[in-house]
Design an enzyme around this catalytic site. Structure first.
Site, PDB file in Angstrom:
ATOM      1  N   CYS A 102      20.716  95.373  15.280  1.00 40.06           N
ATOM      2  CA  CYS A 102      20.396  96.811  14.281  1.00 40.06           C
ATOM      3  C   CYS A 102      21.609  97.827  14.483  1.00 40.06           C
ATOM      4  CB  CYS A 102      19.759  97.881  15.400  1.00 40.06           C
ATOM      5  SG  CYS A 102      18.352  97.525  16.014  1.00 40.06           S
ATOM      6  N   ARG A 136      24.580  92.206   9.834  1.00 40.45           N
ATOM      7  CA  ARG A 136      24.062  92.667  11.605  1.00 40.45           C
ATOM      8  C   ARG A 136      22.940  91.870  11.611  1.00 40.45           C
ATOM      9  NH1 ARG A 136      27.056  95.734  14.678  1.00 40.45           N
ATOM     10  NH2 ARG A 136      25.773  96.630  15.940  1.00 40.45           N
ATOM     11  N   TRP A 146      16.679  95.783  13.533  1.00 45.63           N
ATOM     12  CA  TRP A 146      15.559  94.044  14.256  1.00 45.63           C
ATOM     13  C   TRP A 146      14.552  94.439  15.049  1.00 45.63           C
ATOM     14  CZ3 TRP A 146      16.482  90.728  17.934  1.00 45.63           C
ATOM     15  CH2 TRP A 146      16.152  88.907  17.522  1.00 45.63           C
ATOM     16  N   ASN A 188      19.737 101.338  18.993  1.00 44.70           N
ATOM     17  CA  ASN A 188      20.021  99.795  19.231  1.00 44.70           C
ATOM     18  C   ASN A 188      19.658  99.664  20.439  1.00 44.70           C
ATOM     19  OD1 ASN A 188      21.097  97.885  18.925  1.00 44.70           O
ATOM     20  ND2 ASN A 188      23.463  98.319  18.581  1.00 44.70           N
ATOM     21  N   GLY A 189      18.997  99.126  20.960  1.00 41.81           N
ATOM     22  CA  GLY A 189      18.977  98.252  22.452  1.00 41.81           C
ATOM     23  C   GLY A 189      17.455  98.057  22.926  1.00 41.81           C
ATOM     24  N   GLU A 212      30.109  72.011  16.583  1.00 38.54           N
ATOM     25  CA  GLU A 212      30.117  73.496  15.495  1.00 38.54           C
ATOM     26  C   GLU A 212      29.066  72.819  13.794  1.00 38.54           C
ATOM     27  OE1 GLU A 212      30.327  76.227  14.450  1.00 38.54           O
ATOM     28  OE2 GLU A 212      31.380  76.749  13.182  1.00 38.54           O
ATOM     29  N   LYS A 216      25.935  74.870  12.180  1.00 33.46           N
ATOM     30  CA  LYS A 216      25.822  75.191  10.791  1.00 33.46           C
ATOM     31  C   LYS A 216      24.742  74.463   9.694  1.00 33.46           C
ATOM     32  CE  LYS A 216      28.217  78.195  11.167  1.00 33.46           C
ATOM     33  NZ  LYS A 216      29.244  78.783  12.084  1.00 33.46           N
ATOM     34  N   GLU A 220      20.912  76.403  11.120  1.00 34.83           N
ATOM     35  CA  GLU A 220      21.141  78.245  10.399  1.00 34.83           C
ATOM     36  C   GLU A 220      20.989  78.592   9.621  1.00 34.83           C
ATOM     37  OE1 GLU A 220      23.844  80.208  13.006  1.00 34.83           O
ATOM     38  OE2 GLU A 220      25.759  79.176  12.480  1.00 34.83           O
ATOM     39  N   HIS A 232      23.990  56.165  25.112  1.00 35.48           N
ATOM     40  CA  HIS A 232      23.575  56.633  26.449  1.00 35.48           C
ATOM     41  C   HIS A 232      21.871  57.182  25.882  1.00 35.48           C
ATOM     42  CE1 HIS A 232      26.502  55.103  29.477  1.00 35.48           C
ATOM     43  NE2 HIS A 232      27.508  56.113  28.780  1.00 35.48           N
ATOM     44  N   LYS A 253      23.962  89.163  13.004  1.00 38.57           N
ATOM     45  CA  LYS A 253      25.227  89.308  13.529  1.00 38.57           C
ATOM     46  C   LYS A 253      25.556  89.620  15.046  1.00 38.57           C
ATOM     47  CE  LYS A 253      29.556  87.952  12.117  1.00 38.57           C
ATOM     48  NZ  LYS A 253      29.856  86.628  11.976  1.00 38.57           N
TER      49      LYS A 253
HETATM   50  C1  F6R Z   1      27.202  80.709  14.327  1.00 37.03           C
HETATM   51  C2  F6R Z   1      27.603  82.215  15.148  1.00 37.03           C
HETATM   52  C3  F6R Z   1      26.934  82.597  16.329  1.00 37.03           C
HETATM   53  C4  F6R Z   1      28.133  83.147  17.462  1.00 37.03           C
HETATM   54  C5  F6R Z   1      27.511  83.827  18.533  1.00 37.03           C
HETATM   55  C6  F6R Z   1      28.679  84.262  18.968  1.00 37.03           C
HETATM   56  O1  F6R Z   1      27.446  80.125  13.201  1.00 37.03           O
HETATM   57  O2  F6R Z   1      27.876  82.312  14.314  1.00 37.03           O
HETATM   58  O3  F6R Z   1      26.165  81.535  17.578  1.00 37.03           O
HETATM   59  O4  F6R Z   1      29.435  82.694  17.445  1.00 37.03           O
HETATM   60  O5  F6R Z   1      26.424  84.823  18.199  1.00 37.03           O
HETATM   61  O6  F6R Z   1      28.800  85.543  18.979  1.00 37.03           O
HETATM   62  P1  F6R Z   1      29.838  86.726  18.713  1.00 37.03           P
HETATM   63  O7  F6R Z   1      30.934  85.739  18.573  1.00 37.03           O
HETATM   64  O8  F6R Z   1      29.991  88.082  18.141  1.00 37.03           O
HETATM   65  O9  F6R Z   1      30.343  86.732  19.859  1.00 37.03           O
END
Ligand code: F6R
Length: 615
Positions: free
Chosen positions: A2, A27, A76, A102-103, A484, A488, A491, A507, A610
């Protein structure tokens, strides 16, 4: 998750609210809405499920009044699906009070039952509407918006930022926060509230962060902050380091394309001002006191930030000889971890608002550990709750999936490792200087990858739009890079992707290899005498023999991988610990390119937010 924006000032609230919501889009959200008090003192609201554009189109065909007071929200969904009815703002019973949230209000079922028993009716399935009706009822008694909100927050459990306004009180917006973000923007004859500074950076660079359990009342010419009991609170103003254009696309096809192009700067700016005479000088660690007695470090983070943490472990252990554990914040918090005054907890968070990490930070503070946060967002909650903060200077990251912030996080952790090595005498000055030189050389090497390999990686991605599954292998510091790369791809391109430590292959995971299976392999440099290069090349041979299609990310001139790889993406030469900065860049580009080749939304992947501000 949110996004929240509030405004009092001139007759331009719609412009401020919609601009703010646009900037908060990153976000993550599934519906949007605004409420404005018009010049004639009536309140108008409009809210629509879907992207902000749906709301904008609706406002164009059916305009609402502009005015001097307004609140806006991107939702959200948590309680109740993403529908027009569940979108915020929600109204009090008489339709004169509007509230956004928000929350999560954890005790909303009990409160809702109580309201139903006393005759209230609801028009949504949200927990938020409970708060709107409660504040509306209090207002009928008090005719004081701040006092009404104060009475209600005393009854709420959970995490929340709430903003309220009332048609009878134009020129006032009141906000309250517990465990969810809220920042004040200070203007001239106008004031702002936002989930983060992006909400109002177009209008002012002066901001104030609101602490835990505090209430703020903004009017065009005043800002008053108190605690939940009504006692005045001292606040501290800060200047927003980002300018508004930094959070705009600026001609790039996506925010992610722009952010990947900024990876060299993210590293360079995070180093800037923290090296003197070739040695690391991290004054930010001073509030932690004497670090010589630290006997253990625990790094807590989620997702990509946790992979940055895994890289931090290799460097910090190597340089400071302090044992480092890396844990996902949500696992750490709920398993009764052992913490003492000699434990240094390092939290990593781009947003500084991730609820899982915030809760873990609070737990660590409560259990007497020293807590340092690595964070990219000024005024965010996690640094405020920590004893010290090292800011990453990646600039605003708007695309939901993290790219440049990851590199900035690794940079900050390496600086912390070198500083600890200096403080504890485990590194000689010339060793520190050599590592600092390596770190300072990273931005140029990333820039070289971006200019040389981007087109080739895009081509590769275009050939792979039908690929169903991709595996990633790496060893030692290549392992977090593999994780990583896989995250990527999941997602961004919605493809099944797994990262493995290459040594683990035999293994179990090798059973996944069948003809045509695409495997990215992060190959360490052959130059280091202790390198795991021969072992990784053997792994490549094993999977190749079983029909895998191998894409190797290997140092320029590494002739040993050529006979066994279908494709080689070359990276510049670097010391072993610094290879991840380079190897990860092609994987970021690949995830982005495959996503756009599949016609997906690179910046806002489905189901993701985000700022993950709920547990
Ligand atoms: C993946 C991604 C998420 C964030 C995770 C932590 O591309 O962006 O996995 O890394 O949600 O977010 P922050 O760094 O804001 O705590």
């Amino acid at each position: 998750m949110c996004g929240i924006v509030g405004y009092v000032g001139d007759n331009k609230s719609l412009e401020v609210l919609l601009g703010g919501l646009k900037r908060l889009e990153y976000r993550g959200y599934d519906s949007a809405g605004v409420a404005v008090i018009g010049e004639d003192g009536t309140m108008d609201t409009r809210k629509r499920a879907g992207k902000l554009q749906v709301l904008l189109d609706d406002l164009e065909t059916r305009p609402i009044a502009n005015g001097a007071t307004g609140i806006g929200h991107t939702r959200w969904a948590t309680h109740g699906g993403p529908t027009d009815r569940n979108a915020h703002p929600h109204l009090g019973a008489d339709g004169k009070l509007a509230l956004i949230h928000n929350g999560i209000i954890e005790n909303f079922s009990e409160l809702k039952q109580e309201l139903l028993d006393s005759g209230a009716t609801f028009s949504s399935e949200t927990d938020t509407e409970v708060a709107a009706i409660l504040v509306g009822r209090e207002y009928e008694q008090t005719h004081d918006l701040t006092e009404s909100l104060r009475r209600v927050v005393a009854r709420l459990e959970g995490a929340f930022t709430l903003l309220v306004m009332h048609a009878d009180q134009p020129g006032i917006v009141v906000g309250a926060r517990r465990n969810s973000p809220l920042v004040i923007g200070l203007g001239d004859g106008e004031n702002f509230l936002g989930s983060d500074v992006a909400a109002f950076v177009e209008f002012t660079r002066r901001a104030v962060a609101i602490g835990q359990d505090q209430i703020v009342t903004i009017r065009p010419d005043s800002v008053v902050v108190t605690d939940f009991e009504g006692a005045p609170v001292e606040t501290e103003e800060f200047e927003i380091a980002w300018d508004a254009s930094a959070s705009e696309k600026g001609g790039w096809s996506s925010f992610m394309a722009k952010e990947i192009s900024e990876e060299p700067e993210a590293v360079a700016n995070t180093i800037l001002g923290r090296v003197h005479d070739g040695l690391v000088d991290l004054k930010e660690l001073e509030p932690l006191g004497d670090l010589k007695d630290i006997d253990r470090i625990v790094i807590i983070a989620c997702g990509t930030a946790a992979y940055a943490g895994m890289l931090g472990k290799y460097a910090i252990e190597q340089w400071s000889r302090i044992p480092v554990d890396v844990e996902l914040s949500h696992e750490f918090r709920y398993r009764n971890p052992i913490l003492t005054e000699r434990t240094l907890v390092i939290s990593i968070s781009q947003s500084g608002e991730t609820m899982d990490t915030l809760m873990a930070v609070k737990y660590a503070v409560d259990h007497k550990a020293k807590v340092l946060s690595v964070c990219n967002t000024q005024g965010a909650t996690i640094p405020r709750e920590s004893h010290a903060v090292v800011y990453t200077h990646a600039g605003p990251e708007v695309a939901v999936a993290s790219t440049k912030a990851f590199l900035a996080q690794v940079t900050a952790l390496y600086l912390i490792g070198l500083e600890l090595g200096k403080l504890r005498g485990t590194l000689a000055d010339d060793e520190i200087r050599e590592n600092v030189r390596e770190l300072q050389a990273v931005p140029e090497k990333i820039a070289e990858i971006l200019s040389v390999s981007q087109a080739e990686i895009a081509q590769l991605a275009h050939w792979m739009t039908d690929t169903q599954s991709v595996l990633f292998l790496g060893r030692n510091v290549g392992y977090p890079v593999a994780l990583e790369g896989a995250l990527k791809l999941k997602e961004l391109a919605y493809i099944h992707a797994e990262g493995f430590a290459a040594g683990e292959l035999k293994h179990g995971p090798i059973a996944l290899i069948e003809p045509g299976q695409v495997v990215f392999v992060v190959v360490p440099s052959p130059r280091d005498p202790n390198s795991l290069h021969p072992k990784v090349v053997s792994n490549i041979q094993e999977i190749r023999a079983r029909g895998a299609r191998v894409i190797a990310i290997a140092e320029k001139g590494d002739a040993a991988v050529l006979p066994f790889a279908d494709e080689v993406i070359p990276i510049p030469l670097a010391g072993s610990l610094f290879e991840p900065f380079l190897a990860v860049v092609p994987l970021h580009i690949f995830g982005m390119e495959l996503s756009s080749a599949k016609g997906l939304d690179v910046d806002q992947p489905r189901n993701l937010a985000k700022s993950v501000t709920v547990e």
